[in-house]
Design an enzyme around this catalytic site. Structure first.
Site, mmCIF file in Angstrom:
data_model
loop_
_atom_site.group_PDB
_atom_site.id
_atom_site.type_symbol
_atom_site.label_atom_id
_atom_site.label_comp_id
_atom_site.label_asym_id
_atom_site.label_seq_id
_atom_site.Cartn_x
_atom_site.Cartn_y
_atom_site.Cartn_z
ATOM 1 N N ASP A 187 25.636 -71.750 5.059
ATOM 2 C CA ASP A 187 24.333 -72.413 5.068
ATOM 3 C C ASP A 187 23.287 -71.420 4.820
ATOM 4 O OD1 ASP A 187 24.712 -75.255 6.413
ATOM 5 O OD2 ASP A 187 26.366 -73.951 6.949
ATOM 6 N N ASP A 244 28.350 -66.003 3.993
ATOM 7 C CA ASP A 244 27.574 -66.816 4.778
ATOM 8 C C ASP A 244 27.912 -68.358 3.861
ATOM 9 O OD1 ASP A 244 26.859 -68.063 7.233
ATOM 10 O OD2 ASP A 244 24.774 -67.982 6.441
#
Length: 221
Positions: free
Chosen positions: A13, A11
């Site tokens: 953020d 991922d």
């Protein structure tokens, strides 16, 4: 589950980068533009992984069901787009961890719900991230996490079977998507949710408190 790993997906953020300062500032500007008081970053940080939805919830207690949400979301996007690289940084230990993956000839990539509009400028502005073999944004496929399709698309582009992929994320939807895609999943508890989230309840195959711990799980440390 960590045998024969051929690719590691992340991922963005809260997992690779700390974008909370710019996300929070974009939402806070909306408050101050309306004559409201500024809120500290600590208010915004826990919900930074939820993007506009999380920032508007903190700034205005607004949910996606509110009739003004689409307009407010676009205002937030414009604010964020203007400043998204000002205060955002790569988490400590990420760069050496990525270098270790490359030395071991392990392919790595990014799968995020962030729109391509933001993902591409961010990734290209940070040299360590620009070496990603694949970048899947929230609008690359018709679906976003927790649907597994973005992860499956990343595996297809890498020509790696999902069962040989590891997916690392700091939100429960990352783990849901990874499990549904048939990948080995790792919860990054150093991300935005941190100690407030019961990452063990997500059902991930492993949980890490720092990026360097990932190398231990895949046998590189």
């Amino acid at each position: 589950m960590f045998h024969n790993v051929q690719a590691v997906l992340f991922d963005l953020d809260g997992t690779l980068i700390d974008s909370a300062p710019d996300l929070g500032a974009a939402a806070d500007k909306m408050r101050t533009d309306r004559g409201m008081s500024s809120l500290p970053l600590d208010v915004y940080r826990p919900m930074a992984g939820a993007g506009a939805r999380g920032m508007l919830a903190k700034a205005f207690a607004m949910t996606p069901e509110h009739p003004d949400f689409p307009a407010m979301r676009e205002e937030f996007f414009v604010n964020y787009e203007r400043r998204m690289t000002q205060l955002t940084s790569i988490f400590e230990e990420i760069e050496p961890m990525l270098l270790a993956l490359q030395r071991a000839h392990l392919t790595w990539g990014i799968v995020t719900n962030k729109s391509k509009r933001f993902t591409e400028p961010l990734v290209s502005s940070m040299v360590p991230l620009s070496t990603a073999a694949v970048v899947i944004s929230g609008d690359t496929t018709p679906f976003s996490k927790p649907h597994p399709e973005p992860l499956l698309e990343a595996a297809r582009r890498l020509n790696v079977e999902p069962r040989y992929c590891v997916y690392v994320g700091d939100d429960e939807r990352d783990i849901i998507a990874g499990l549904a895609a048939g990948m080995t999943t790792v919860a990054a508890s150093y991300g935005y949710l941190g100690a407030k989230a019961d990452t063990q309840a997500w059902g991930a195959h492993a949980s890490i408190n720092s990026p360097s711990e990932l190398l231990q799980w895949i046998g590189l440390a």
